[in-house]
Design an enzyme around this catalytic site. Structure first.
Site, short mmCIF file in Angstrom:
data_model
loop_
_atom_site.label_atom_id
_atom_site.label_comp_id
_atom_site.label_asym_id
_atom_site.label_seq_id
_atom_site.Cartn_x
_atom_site.Cartn_y
_atom_site.Cartn_z
N LYS A 7 0.87 -1.18 0.00
CA LYS A 7 0.00 0.00 0.00
C LYS A 7 0.91 1.22 0.00
CE LYS A 7 -3.25 3.04 0.56
NZ LYS A 7 -4.13 3.38 -0.58
N CYS B 76 -0.87 11.18 -6.11
CA CYS B 76 -1.16 11.85 -4.85
C CYS B 76 -1.28 13.35 -5.10
CB CYS B 76 -0.10 11.54 -3.81
SG CYS B 76 1.48 11.28 -4.52
C1 LIG Z 1 -5.75 9.04 -4.08
C2 LIG Z 1 -4.68 9.27 -3.06
C3 LIG Z 1 -5.27 9.22 -1.66
C4 LIG Z 1 -4.12 10.68 -3.29
C5 LIG Z 1 -3.53 8.26 -3.23
C6 LIG Z 1 -3.82 6.85 -2.74
C7 LIG Z 1 -4.84 6.15 -3.58
C8 LIG Z 1 -6.07 5.78 -3.09
C9 LIG Z 1 -6.51 6.07 -1.70
O1 LIG Z 1 -5.77 5.70 -0.74
O2 LIG Z 1 -7.60 6.68 -1.60
N1 LIG Z 1 -6.99 5.15 -3.89
C10 LIG Z 1 -6.70 4.84 -5.21
O3 LIG Z 1 -7.54 4.28 -5.94
N2 LIG Z 1 -5.48 5.17 -5.70
C11 LIG Z 1 -4.54 5.82 -4.95
O4 LIG Z 1 -3.45 6.11 -5.48
#
Ligand SMILES: CC(C)(C)CCc1c(C(=O)O)[nH]c(=O)[nH]c1=O
Length: 312
Positions: free
Chosen positions: A45, A130
């Site tokens: 993650k 991000c």
């Molecule tokens: C969207 C962010 C929270 C900025 C990065 C982590 C992330 C998330 C998340 O942790 O919400 N979900 C996704 O589908 N892709 C991602 O890269």
């Protein structure tokens, strides 16, 4: 049939990885992935410097009977040190990819400095989906910032590193991002991340289905397959050969894996459908791909990787 790949010094004996974020937040998740014979490697993650609880629930929802997913998890993770401890706690018989996602320019640099200064010798992946600063698009949609951050990173980061990209939808954007990435000694590109800021509505309750961001979230699952294929194909055609490709987005069958390989993917990663079927999905995908290859008379993925035909 031979279904392996090489990224830098790393040999993947199977083509299948988990998509970062799915089945990879805890050490137990990562061990479960490793225990599966058909897993090619593991991806953590995306880590931030400190542990994060992430957004309030509900923050994930399956849609259209599993044909899609919407999420706004908010980067829940146990912090970089937790994943470094895990990756340094034992030897691994499969390649590992440490994903990082700083919530600011400085945090991204600090994350990578700590990895550079650590004993970790595996692969790293910088998640460029991000956010950068409030009021600006995510990093990967801000080409100037992407260039700035990679320029800074490669001043000090000497270990294998790739980037995770969101989908692009404009041919000029493929040209622009590829032009930037080709300037750097990147190990790989992983495309695509979820399709940003979708919205799903429950007609019964006349309400959104996830709590954060007024129901807006990244879309994954089968419904994003055409976007994932297009991004892998477009980037493969534009990126220098030394940058290898991990194809991600909407994989649910061996046919989808075959399609990604035709587009030029070296490896593939599975998110939404992995969350539904658990790691055993990799065994299913591998046997389905093998059957397709046997049917077509291929003995190695090298015979058709990147060889998608146009209708000339
Ligand atoms: C969207 C962010 C929270 C900025 C990065 C982590 C992330 C998330 C998340 O942790 O919400 N979900 C996704 O589908 N892709 C991602 O890269």
């Amino acid at each position: 049939p031979q279904m392996t790949a090489q990224i830098g010094n790393f040999t993947f004996k199977h083509l299948f990885l988990n998509a970062s974020g799915v089945y990879c937040r805890t050490k137990q998740n990562l061990d479960d992935l490793l225990d599966n014979q058909a897993t090619g490697g593991i991806v953590t993650k995306s880590a931030t410097l400190r542990s994060r609880k992430g957004n309030p629930n509900p923050r994930y929802h399956s849609i259209l009977n599993g044909a899609g997913s919407i999420n706004s998890m908010g980067l829940p993770n146990y912090g970089l040190q937790y994943y470094l401890d895990y990756l340094l706690s034992k030897s691994f018989d499969k390649p590992t990819i440490l994903s990082v996602a700083g919530t600011s320019f400085d945090e991204n640099i600090e994350l990578l400095k700590q990895i550079q200064d650590s004993d970790y010798q595996g692969m790293t992946e910088l998640n460029l989906s991000c956010p950068n600063v409030v009021g600006k698009p995510q990093i990967a949609y801000d080409f100037e910032t992407t260039n700035k951050i990679l320029t800074e990173v490669f001043k000090f980061f000497k270990k294998p590193i790739g980037v995770k990209l969101p989908p692009y939808f404009d041919l000029n954007h493929f040209d622009q991002i590829a032009k930037i990435l080709n300037q750097f000694p990147l190990d790989h590109v992983n495309s695509i991340n979820s399709v940003g800021n979708g919205l799903w509505i429950d007609i019964e309750t006349e309400s959104v289905v996830i709590k954060p961001k007024k129901g807006f979230g990244g879309i994954g699952g089968k419904m994003v397959l055409p976007t994932g294929l297009a991004n892998v194909r477009a980037l493969r055609e534009r990126l220098k050969p030394s940058i290898k490709m991990i194809g991600t987005g909407g994989i649910t069958s061996g046919k989808d894996v075959f399609a990604y390989l035709l587009c030029g993917a070296d490896l593939v990663s599975v998110g939404t459908q992995l969350g539904i079927e658990s790691p055993k999905i990799f065994n299913r995908l591998e046997s389905e791909l093998a059957a397709i290859m046997v049917e077509k008379g291929y003995t190695s993925v090298n015979e058709f990787r990147g060889k998608l035909k146009s209708l000339e």
